[in-house]
Design an enzyme around this catalytic site. Sequence first.
Site, short mmCIF file in Angstrom:
data_model
loop_
_atom_site.label_atom_id
_atom_site.label_comp_id
_atom_site.label_asym_id
_atom_site.label_seq_id
_atom_site.Cartn_x
_atom_site.Cartn_y
_atom_site.Cartn_z
N CYS A 1 36.68 41.09 52.90
CA CYS A 1 38.00 41.77 53.48
C CYS A 1 38.43 40.66 54.49
O CYS A 1 37.60 40.60 55.49
CB CYS A 1 38.21 43.15 53.63
SG CYS A 1 39.98 43.38 54.14
N ASP B 1 41.81 33.33 41.14
CA ASP B 1 42.83 32.55 40.19
C ASP B 1 42.56 32.51 38.78
O ASP B 1 42.98 31.74 38.26
CB ASP B 1 43.02 31.09 40.85
CG ASP B 1 43.30 30.92 42.12
OD1 ASP B 1 43.63 32.09 42.80
OD2 ASP B 1 42.70 29.85 42.96
C1 LIG Z 1 46.64 43.43 46.79
C2 LIG Z 1 45.13 42.87 47.00
C3 LIG Z 1 44.13 43.98 47.43
C4 LIG Z 1 42.83 43.58 47.32
N1 LIG Z 1 41.93 44.31 47.96
C5 LIG Z 1 40.80 44.23 47.94
C6 LIG Z 1 39.72 45.20 48.36
O1 LIG Z 1 39.99 46.47 48.57
N2 LIG Z 1 38.52 44.93 48.26
C7 LIG Z 1 37.91 43.50 47.83
O2 LIG Z 1 37.00 43.29 47.77
N3 LIG Z 1 38.72 42.76 47.60
C8 LIG Z 1 40.31 42.74 47.59
N4 LIG Z 1 41.10 42.09 47.04
C9 LIG Z 1 40.68 40.61 46.71
C10 LIG Z 1 40.67 40.77 45.33
O3 LIG Z 1 39.37 41.61 44.84
C11 LIG Z 1 40.50 39.52 44.50
O4 LIG Z 1 39.01 38.90 45.06
C12 LIG Z 1 41.15 38.29 44.87
O5 LIG Z 1 42.42 38.64 44.72
C13 LIG Z 1 41.12 37.19 44.21
O6 LIG Z 1 41.11 37.28 42.91
P1 LIG Z 1 42.41 36.98 41.86
O7 LIG Z 1 42.93 35.66 42.20
O8 LIG Z 1 41.93 37.25 40.70
O9 LIG Z 1 43.32 37.94 42.34
C14 LIG Z 1 42.58 42.28 47.00
C15 LIG Z 1 43.42 41.32 46.54
C16 LIG Z 1 44.82 41.90 46.41
C17 LIG Z 1 45.70 41.01 45.77
#
Ligand SMILES: Cc1cc2nc3c(=O)[nH]c(=O)nc-3n(C[C@H](O)[C@H](O)[C@H](O)COP(=O)(O)O)c2cc1C
Length: 345
Positions: free
Chosen positions: A107, A209
């Site tokens: 985070c 992504d």
């Molecule tokens: C709105 C939002 C909230 C997120 N909250 C968390 C979280 O609580 N814990 C965590 O490990 N990652 C969190 N992430 C990161 C996502 O788990 C992920 O690693 C990141 O969005 C990249 O993946 P993506 O491109 O598929 O979205 C969050 C991402 C977004 C967009």
Amino acid sequence: MHLPEKLRVGTVDIEPSLVLAPMAGVTDSSFRRLIKELGSVGLIVTEFISVEGLTRGNLRTHRMMRFLPEERPISIQIFGYDESRMADAAVIVEESGADMVDINCGCPAKKVVKGGGGSSLLRDLPQLEKILRTIRRAVSIPVTMKIRIGWDDATINAVEVGRLIEDCGGDMVAIHGRTRVQGYSGEANWEVIAAVKQALSIPVVGCGDVTTPLKAIERLSETSVDGVMIGRGAISNPWIFRQTSELMEGVKPYEPPLSEKHRVLHRYYDLLRDELPEKALSGKLKQMCGYFTHGLEGGSRLRERVFRAQTISEVFDHIDGYFSLNACMVDPAPENLQSSCITSP
Ligand SMILES: Cc1cc2nc3c(=O)[nH]c(=O)nc-3n(C[C@H](O)[C@H](O)[C@H](O)COP(=O)(O)O)c2cc1C
């Protein structure tokens, strides 16, 4: 082509090897159940949950941990710094019946980092080790960790962190291919993710992504990771897990018609009603409608109207009006229905 159909984390089978990413404010029980209903997700992870809240008995925090049997297998993600509190929280997670506990080590939020947790642990490996070893001793369910590739470009250390996780008895590592400093900018670096996979024998799940089924397949085959974790791509397209599975099986991926998108918005609202107080419903529904209507013709006009709406019934007037009007345009209705379509807002 290497396409893992399933993966095993400790004693838990994850099939297919597709994981819903933890997302604060999004992956609550309603959203998780919606994703499960739409099919083909192997594992779902909760929003991150504060160990301080859990171990001090904060009701709201405990409520965030609730899940239903149909959400299994489910992993509950916790964040914090102090190893004994982290271990106490992991025991609470185990007692809740969750299938595994995940430690947030990615985070980027200032508040979390200031307390020494989240991605801050990537710069404090002695503390990360203490946390892992203490939790490992405290629970018997699988213990996993979600990390970023490093703090910044100059300190990319995901391979080192991955090895440490394995040495401390961690059962899986999920990696978001960005640094903490990057936040969500730029692109996820899947080369580092592939290097971690090469270095470890525990399962490695890549994240970042993956917005289409094709990208999921490409990432799996190019990097040999054991699974792919999808976050934002699943908010705008909750069918992405089903579509990816179908593509893996060589079947043409399902394309949801407008009527299915309409149905899913109503279904999400029904699921939200089980979970949330009346006053929180409209905000959540508007949020989902916002994500869902990106890319749809006339979507921005619909979003404006929905965001201005004062009541749930007004929100649904706009949603229902939009979908019935557009369904008419795509698929002409029988003559006796056409006039009502034309007069819809
Ligand atoms: C709105 C939002 C909230 C997120 N909250 C968390 C979280 O609580 N814990 C965590 O490990 N990652 C969190 N992430 C990161 C996502 O788990 C992920 O690693 C990141 O969005 C990249 O993946 P993506 O491109 O598929 O979205 C969050 C991402 C977004 C967009």
